[in-house]
Design a protein around this motif. Structure first.
Motif, mmCIF file in Angstrom:
data_model
loop_
_atom_site.group_PDB
_atom_site.id
_atom_site.type_symbol
_atom_site.label_atom_id
_atom_site.label_comp_id
_atom_site.label_asym_id
_atom_site.label_seq_id
_atom_site.Cartn_x
_atom_site.Cartn_y
_atom_site.Cartn_z
ATOM 1 N N PHE A 180 0.831 -1.205 0.000
ATOM 2 C CA PHE A 180 0.000 0.000 0.000
ATOM 3 C C PHE A 180 0.866 1.256 0.000
ATOM 4 O O PHE A 180 2.042 1.230 0.363
ATOM 5 N N LEU A 181 0.247 2.339 -0.411
ATOM 6 C CA LEU A 181 0.818 3.678 -0.354
ATOM 7 C C LEU A 181 -0.264 4.603 0.160
ATOM 8 O O LEU A 181 -1.397 4.587 -0.339
ATOM 9 N N ALA A 182 0.063 5.402 1.188
ATOM 10 C CA ALA A 182 -0.953 6.267 1.782
ATOM 11 C C ALA A 182 -0.317 7.536 2.321
ATOM 12 O O ALA A 182 0.840 7.540 2.754
ATOM 13 N N ASP A 183 -1.089 8.612 2.279
ATOM 14 C CA ASP A 183 -0.769 9.831 3.008
ATOM 15 C C ASP A 183 -1.519 9.724 4.331
ATOM 16 O O ASP A 183 -2.741 9.814 4.380
ATOM 17 N N THR A 184 -0.790 9.517 5.414
ATOM 18 C CA THR A 184 -1.419 9.163 6.680
ATOM 19 C C THR A 184 -2.211 10.287 7.324
ATOM 20 O O THR A 184 -2.913 10.060 8.308
ATOM 21 N N SER A 185 -2.110 11.510 6.801
ATOM 22 C CA SER A 185 -2.970 12.585 7.313
ATOM 23 C C SER A 185 -3.664 13.333 6.189
ATOM 24 O O SER A 185 -4.079 14.474 6.332
ATOM 25 N N LEU A 199 3.599 7.206 3.383
ATOM 26 C CA LEU A 199 3.977 5.899 3.886
ATOM 27 C C LEU A 199 3.730 4.828 2.822
ATOM 28 O O LEU A 199 2.633 4.732 2.269
ATOM 29 N N GLU A 200 4.768 4.043 2.546
ATOM 30 C CA GLU A 200 4.656 2.956 1.585
ATOM 31 C C GLU A 200 5.152 1.676 2.232
ATOM 32 O O GLU A 200 6.124 1.683 2.991
ATOM 33 N N SER A 201 4.477 0.565 1.947
ATOM 34 C CA SER A 201 4.825 -0.684 2.613
ATOM 35 C C SER A 201 4.527 -1.874 1.721
ATOM 36 O O SER A 201 3.627 -1.825 0.879
#
Length: 719
Positions: A320-325, A344-346
């Protein structure tokens, strides 16, 4: 909507029920909303009303009528259950029950306090657990510690998905749906005997939907795309004799734009846009979860007892790839927009193997019922992540591998003193070892030369005895009273979300335990047309695990001792064949008894445990009304979720205010064609705006809204 609408709906339901007392007696409910659904909560078959455990059971009819398409939908109708999608991946679950749960299921090594089971196979990962529900015979939600009879991490309960099984007669189920946001869903199951001894089942599902978010930084007005598909095959020995065999293999995959929220000021709680369905980040997120595995159950009747071997394997991968805020406006609310707290990428993978050997039977003229066995669980996994913080800190990639091994032995006896009075005694011993190995950046710095790695290398072991004692009294054929005392256990672990701090990562958190006390009554009345089940419970937690955010790190801490107590109720009434009224409700009260002064919960002055709303409730009806022109299908339901905090330190942005939802459906079954139905369904009929997730990282926060109003048209056929 307000609480007045709940009172109005309840009053209407009572008025609708009143004339039914003059009607001819209806048969006892056979399915759907309780009645005599067959459940396996005690690892052997029994009817819901004769099972001395708090259980919510919903068969395929109820799941369809209540529009329960995913695991997260269960919380609308299950007392004391709180389920939401995960922080960065909508296929990941956050599950809490009666005061305990886990918010960080996206990360390898984290496990739920509420056990998830596919038939008798334990599903350790919360990733991939919120997929589209297909090929189900029923769902059982077991409340209270289930550690004596079930495997790992059933501290406060378990959710059991019971799949359809091949049989000696052919059958099939097919469904096609189309709805809002270009939603398309297809499901199908076919089963047929291959011979006098063998039968096979094959099923498949497909789901696709556009998003309902506006993403101005990405130039999209349909952001939030989701696609899921999967298949399952099962084989069963149906021949005569003492031997039994059933096996299955499954595959599922989900692709999406990731979990999405609205940037929100963590202090003032002011949203960055007036429409909650607005995503401001320039990060085009994604999620991709894949799960596959299988199980094999062998059994042999040795006369008076049955030996069983249950073997399973599950493999899960996730990226996944996300902008945590969820981004932020740099100048005005009209943009331009920049990264929020963390890009954040994981990527991760985990494989679990389980093996259980079991014996169950009856002896002493069928007065003593016993079950015992040994259990082994092994899981290995790895996860890599990269973080880009605040547009300043480009952290070195973090890589970790983990391993968990768990051994257990268990047994439970039920002795019938009289045909109506029995006692229960059970005990389980568990030994677990967890280890983690990897590396992580030591500190935050913008200077490339100062970025250094720190090693992560740690092991934690835990062991526990978890007994259960109970007494059951079948006061009449229609009244069961039971009382139990049991202990639940969940091992500790490591802080996989510690940010640039290998020491915090390794220190981790200790096991948590609970002593649970429950008094329940299950009743049927009005010639078994109605049922009312009530339960009083109290959970006394030691070293309770809570999720908190400290200096940008999402950590799990042991906050001390706590008490959660409450009352739960479930009611259904079938005044006429094909027409059912139902209601559920729960009240919960939570309190820290002795809080650890070093915990974030103490230093922040937290007063409440995470995910314990004071009130939950639901009510509604479902009916099938025959006529010469075919059967009219009709139903509606109302659900209320009380306000609750999501974090252990009670950060204001993590408080989710109460909300109310109304769903409805109407349909038609044409004459002359058995088991063909067409339906029109609406979810969130009154367009309630509500939030299901909130978090704060530093000065940045986000809140994720629940789904807007949606509609769908469905066509189903079975034989």
């Amino acid at each position: 909507m307000t609480k007045f609408s709940a009172m109005l709906l309840a009053t209407t339901a009572l008025l609708c029920a009143a004339p039914a007392f003059a009607q001819d007696a209806a048969p006892a409910p056979e399915s759907g909303y309780g009645g005599d659904i067959v459940v396996t909560a005690e690892r052997r078959e029994g009817t819901l009303q004769k099972t001395p455990i708090s259980v919510t059971a919903m068969d395929a009819t109820a799941l369809k009528d209540l529009q329960i398409n995913r695991t997260a939908d269960l919380q609308r109708f299950t007392p004391s259950l709180n389920v939401a999608q995960g922080t960065v991946d909508p296929t990941t679950l956050t599950v809490f029950m009666r005061g305990a749960g886990q918010n960080a299921g996206t990360w390898v090594g984290y496990e739920s306090a509420v056990g998830l089971y596919i038939d008798d196979l334990y599903f350790a990962s919360l990733t991939g657990a919120n997929l589209d529900l297909a090929d189900l015979e029923r769902i059982e939600v077991l409340r209270g510690p289930q550690g004596t009879l079930y495997g790992r991490n059933t501290l406060t309960g378990a959710i059991k998905y019971v799949t359809k099984k091949p049989g000696d007669k052919p059958f099939g189920d097919f469904e096609a749906e189309y709805g809002s946001y270009d939603m398309k869903r297809l499901k199908g199951t076919v089963s047929t005997p291959l011979s006098d001894n063998w039968s096979v089942l094959v099923s498949g599902n497909y789901y696709e939907r556009d998003g309902y978010f506006n993403a101005p930084a990405l130039g999209k007005d349909d952001y939030g795309f989701a696609k899921e598909y999967g298949a399952r095959a099962a084989l069963k020995y149906i021949g005569a004799g003492p031997f039994g065999l059933s096996a299955s293999a499954f595959y599922s995959r989900a692709k999406n734009d990731g979990s999405i929220g609205l940037a929100t000021n963590a202090t003032t709680l002011a949203p960055a846009a007036s429409n909650p369905y607005t995503y401001l980040s320039p990060v085009d997120g994604y999620g991709d979860a894949e799960t596959y595995g299988g199980d094999l159950t062998l059994s042999y009747d040795i006369g008076g007892a049955t030996l069983k071997s249950i073997t399973g394997v599950i493999h899960t991968t996730e990226a996944f790839l996300a902008d945590t805020s969820a981004g932020r406006p740099t100048n005005t609310v009209d943009g331009p927009y920049a990264l929020g707290f963390d890009r954040l990428e994981s990527e991760a993978a985990r494989t679990e193997i389980t093996q259980e050997l079991q014996i169950l039977g009856d002896t002493m003229d069928d007065k003593l019922h016993y079950i015992g066995g040994v259990y082994y669980f092994r899981e290995k996994g790895h996860q890599g992540r990269t973080d880009y913080l605040l547009g300043l800190y480009d952290l070195l990639p973090q890589m970790v591998s983990m391993k968990t091994e768990s051994y257990a032995a268990y047994g439970q006896l039920t002795y019938d003193f009289t045909p109506s009075l029995s006692v229960v005694a059970g005990l389980r011993y568990t030994h677990e070892e967890k280890s983690v190995l990897g590396r992580q950046q030591n500190n935050l710095t913008t200077v490339l030369a100062n970025r250094t790695y720190g090693a992560i290398d740690a092991t934690r072991t835990a062991k526990a005895w978890t007994p259960k004692f109970g007494i059951n009294w079948q006061a009449t054929d229609d009244v069961l009273v039971y009382a139990s005392v049991s202990r639940g256990f969940q091992a500790g672990g490591f802080n996989y979300l510690a940010l640039a701090n290998p020491t915090n990562y390794e220190n981790g958190f200790d096991p948590q335990t609970v002593w649970a006390y429950e008094l329940g009554v299950k009743t049927q009345f009005l010639n078994r047309k109605a049922r009312l089940n009530l339960a009083l419970y109290r959970n006394d937690f030691s070293d309770i695990q809570t999720n908190v955010v400290i200096a940008g790190s999402a950590l799990t801490q042991n906050a001390g001792t706590a008490r959660v107590q409450g009352v739960e109720g479930e009611f259904s009434y079938t005044p006429l064949k094909g027409f059912t009224l139902f209601a559920t409700g729960a009240y919960g009260d939570d309190k820290y008894i002795k809080i650890d002064p070093a915990s974030s919960a103490a230093t922040s002055g937290a007063q409440h445990l995470p995910n314990v709303p004071h009130w939950q409730g639901a009510a509604g009806f479902s009916g099938r009304f025959p006529s010469s022109h075919g059967d009219l299908l009709m139903g509606a339901d109302y659900s209320y979720q009380g306000g609750k905090y999501l974090s252990g330190n009670n950060a204001p942005i993590t408080y989710m205010p109460s909300y109310e939802l109304v769903n409805a459906h109407v349909g038609w079954a044409p004459p002359g064609i058995d088991n063909l139905e067409a339906r029109f369904s609406v979810s969130n009929l009154l367009k309630e705006r509500y939030y299901v997730y909130g978090n704060v990282l530093g000065a940045y926060g986000l809140r994720s809204p629940g789904e807007p109003r949606t509609w769908k048209i469905s066509l189903s056929y079975s034989y």
